[in-house]
Motif scaffolding. Structure first.
Motif, PDB file in Angstrom:
ATOM      1  N   PRO A  10     -23.496  77.898   8.896  1.00  0.00           N
ATOM      2  CA  PRO A  10     -22.707  76.662   8.782  1.00  0.00           C
ATOM      3  C   PRO A  10     -23.325  75.642   7.827  1.00  0.00           C
ATOM      4  CG  PRO A  10     -22.848  77.326  11.074  1.00  0.00           C
ATOM      5  CD  PRO A  10     -23.800  78.196  10.303  1.00  0.00           C
ATOM      6  N   VAL A  11     -24.648  75.538   7.808  1.00  0.00           N
ATOM      7  CA  VAL A  11     -25.326  74.595   6.911  1.00  0.00           C
ATOM      8  C   VAL A  11     -25.158  75.031   5.461  1.00  0.00           C
ATOM      9  CG1 VAL A  11     -27.575  73.601   6.276  1.00  0.00           C
ATOM     10  CG2 VAL A  11     -26.969  73.883   8.691  1.00  0.00           C
ATOM     11  N   GLN A  12     -25.317  76.326   5.194  1.00  0.00           N
ATOM     12  CA  GLN A  12     -25.100  76.845   3.844  1.00  0.00           C
ATOM     13  C   GLN A  12     -23.677  76.552   3.374  1.00  0.00           C
ATOM     14  OE1 GLN A  12     -26.240  80.985   3.082  1.00  0.00           O
ATOM     15  NE2 GLN A  12     -27.440  80.932   4.965  1.00  0.00           N
ATOM     16  N   THR A  13     -22.720  76.881   4.237  1.00  0.00           N
ATOM     17  CA  THR A  13     -21.310  76.734   3.894  1.00  0.00           C
ATOM     18  C   THR A  13     -20.961  75.278   3.634  1.00  0.00           C
ATOM     19  OG1 THR A  13     -20.771  78.664   5.230  1.00  0.00           O
ATOM     20  CG2 THR A  13     -18.959  77.175   4.688  1.00  0.00           C
ATOM     21  N   ILE A  14     -21.311  74.404   4.548  1.00  0.00           N
ATOM     22  CA  ILE A  14     -20.959  72.995   4.421  1.00  0.00           C
ATOM     23  C   ILE A  14     -21.684  72.358   3.230  1.00  0.00           C
ATOM     24  CG2 ILE A  14     -21.159  70.744   5.561  1.00  0.00           C
ATOM     25  CD1 ILE A  14     -20.556  72.310   8.223  1.00  0.00           C
ATOM     26  N   GLY A  15     -22.934  72.693   3.030  1.00  0.00           N
ATOM     27  CA  GLY A  15     -23.681  72.155   1.892  1.00  0.00           C
ATOM     28  C   GLY A  15     -23.061  72.544   0.561  1.00  0.00           C
ATOM     29  N   ILE A  22     -17.820  67.487  -4.804  1.00  0.00           N
ATOM     30  CA  ILE A  22     -18.238  66.432  -5.727  1.00  0.00           C
ATOM     31  C   ILE A  22     -17.758  66.776  -7.130  1.00  0.00           C
ATOM     32  CG2 ILE A  22     -20.245  65.330  -6.804  1.00  0.00           C
ATOM     33  CD1 ILE A  22     -21.618  65.591  -3.991  1.00  0.00           C
ATOM     34  N   PHE A  23     -17.979  68.014  -7.553  1.00  0.00           N
ATOM     35  CA  PHE A  23     -17.485  68.437  -8.862  1.00  0.00           C
ATOM     36  C   PHE A  23     -15.960  68.377  -8.924  1.00  0.00           C
ATOM     37  CE2 PHE A  23     -21.704  70.446  -9.200  1.00  0.00           C
ATOM     38  CZ  PHE A  23     -22.056  70.029 -10.472  1.00  0.00           C
ATOM     39  N   MET A  24     -15.292  68.838  -7.869  1.00  0.00           N
ATOM     40  CA  MET A  24     -13.836  68.848  -7.844  1.00  0.00           C
ATOM     41  C   MET A  24     -13.277  67.438  -7.983  1.00  0.00           C
ATOM     42  SD  MET A  24     -11.201  69.746  -4.769  1.00  0.00           S
ATOM     43  CE  MET A  24     -11.567  68.169  -4.025  1.00  0.00           C
ATOM     44  N   THR A  25     -13.846  66.499  -7.258  1.00  0.00           N
ATOM     45  CA  THR A  25     -13.349  65.128  -7.287  1.00  0.00           C
ATOM     46  C   THR A  25     -13.500  64.533  -8.685  1.00  0.00           C
ATOM     47  OG1 THR A  25     -13.873  64.884  -4.950  1.00  0.00           O
ATOM     48  CG2 THR A  25     -13.557  62.868  -6.207  1.00  0.00           C
ATOM     49  N   ALA A  51     -14.640  71.733 -13.422  1.00  0.00           N
ATOM     50  CA  ALA A  51     -14.171  72.551 -12.299  1.00  0.00           C
ATOM     51  C   ALA A  51     -14.862  73.916 -12.255  1.00  0.00           C
ATOM     52  CB  ALA A  51     -12.656  72.734 -12.375  1.00  0.00           C
ATOM     53  N   LEU A  52     -15.351  74.396 -13.387  1.00  0.00           N
ATOM     54  CA  LEU A  52     -16.093  75.667 -13.379  1.00  0.00           C
ATOM     55  C   LEU A  52     -17.255  75.587 -12.394  1.00  0.00           C
ATOM     56  CD1 LEU A  52     -16.911  78.479 -14.443  1.00  0.00           C
ATOM     57  CD2 LEU A  52     -18.196  77.285 -16.231  1.00  0.00           C
ATOM     58  N   PHE A  53     -17.972  74.462 -12.407  1.00  0.00           N
ATOM     59  CA  PHE A  53     -19.100  74.298 -11.495  1.00  0.00           C
ATOM     60  C   PHE A  53     -18.626  74.217 -10.044  1.00  0.00           C
ATOM     61  CE2 PHE A  53     -20.620  72.782 -15.594  1.00  0.00           C
ATOM     62  CZ  PHE A  53     -21.737  73.592 -15.739  1.00  0.00           C
ATOM     63  N   GLU A  54     -17.449  73.622  -9.848  1.00  0.00           N
ATOM     64  CA  GLU A  54     -16.880  73.603  -8.495  1.00  0.00           C
ATOM     65  C   GLU A  54     -16.703  75.021  -7.979  1.00  0.00           C
ATOM     66  OE1 GLU A  54     -12.680  73.177  -6.204  1.00  0.00           O
ATOM     67  OE2 GLU A  54     -12.769  72.622  -8.318  1.00  0.00           O
ATOM     68  N   TYR A  55     -16.094  75.872  -8.792  1.00  0.00           N
ATOM     69  CA  TYR A  55     -15.832  77.249  -8.361  1.00  0.00           C
ATOM     70  C   TYR A  55     -17.109  78.053  -8.188  1.00  0.00           C
ATOM     71  CZ  TYR A  55     -10.834  76.792  -8.640  1.00  0.00           C
ATOM     72  OH  TYR A  55      -9.550  76.416  -8.405  1.00  0.00           O
ATOM     73  N   VAL A  85     -15.789  63.131   0.723  1.00  0.00           N
ATOM     74  CA  VAL A  85     -16.297  62.917  -0.635  1.00  0.00           C
ATOM     75  C   VAL A  85     -15.385  61.942  -1.385  1.00  0.00           C
ATOM     76  CG1 VAL A  85     -16.663  64.060  -2.879  1.00  0.00           C
ATOM     77  CG2 VAL A  85     -17.523  65.114  -0.783  1.00  0.00           C
ATOM     78  N   PHE A  86     -14.071  62.077  -1.181  1.00  0.00           N
ATOM     79  CA  PHE A  86     -13.124  61.281  -1.944  1.00  0.00           C
ATOM     80  C   PHE A  86     -13.209  59.787  -1.629  1.00  0.00           C
ATOM     81  CE2 PHE A  86      -9.060  59.144  -2.394  1.00  0.00           C
ATOM     82  CZ  PHE A  86      -8.859  59.303  -3.758  1.00  0.00           C
ATOM     83  N   VAL A  87     -13.339  59.425  -0.371  1.00  0.00           N
ATOM     84  CA  VAL A  87     -13.325  58.001  -0.009  1.00  0.00           C
ATOM     85  C   VAL A  87     -14.469  57.239  -0.686  1.00  0.00           C
ATOM     86  CG1 VAL A  87     -13.517  56.351   1.887  1.00  0.00           C
ATOM     87  CG2 VAL A  87     -11.965  58.301   2.086  1.00  0.00           C
ATOM     88  N   PRO A  88     -15.723  57.691  -0.592  1.00  0.00           N
ATOM     89  CA  PRO A  88     -16.774  56.965  -1.330  1.00  0.00           C
ATOM     90  C   PRO A  88     -16.542  56.972  -2.849  1.00  0.00           C
ATOM     91  CG  PRO A  88     -17.761  58.416   0.295  1.00  0.00           C
ATOM     92  CD  PRO A  88     -16.296  58.737   0.256  1.00  0.00           C
TER      93      PRO A  88
END
Length: 120
Positions: A10-15, A22-25, A51-55, A85-88
């Protein structure tokens, strides 16, 4: 990446999902601040580059996470992280005003998380 594999799934996935978001936003909305005088296709090309980095982070996150989470659970995690991520980003980077709608949306997400994970 060896240290990453030692963390709980879960930590790996969420991190990784946080980092990918962050990249996507920035890919989706950053051009609204910095490229308003550019043609839309220039903004699209820059966004695709970001977006490449997002993927590169999102795909491994979902592969790792799918060993412990269902696809539906991965999706709701993604949506909660996206809002987190979006709100901040909207407040501090885009200088948007804080709205009560952010709180109501977050409360709806809490409900969605509850229903998606209650039988897990």
């Amino acid at each position: 990446m060896n240290w990453l594999q030692q963390l709980p799934i879960p930590v790996q996935t969420i991190g990784l999902l946080i980092a990918s978001n962050i990249f996507m936003t920035f890919a989706w909305y950053g051009h609204l601040k910095h490229q308003t005088n550019q043609a839309w296709y220039v903004a699209a090309l820059v966004s695709w580059g970001i977006a490449l980095f997002e993927y590169l982070l999102q795909v491994p996150a979902n592969r790792i996470g799918h060993s412990q989470f269902s696809v539906a659970q991965l999706k709701i995690l993604q949506e909660v992280i996206t809002l987190s991520v979006f709100v901040p980003f909207a407040l501090y980077y885009m200088n948007e005003p804080l709205k009560w709608d952010y709180l109501w949306a977050a409360l709806c997400m809490v409900g969605a998380v509850y229903f998606m994970f209650r039988s897990a």
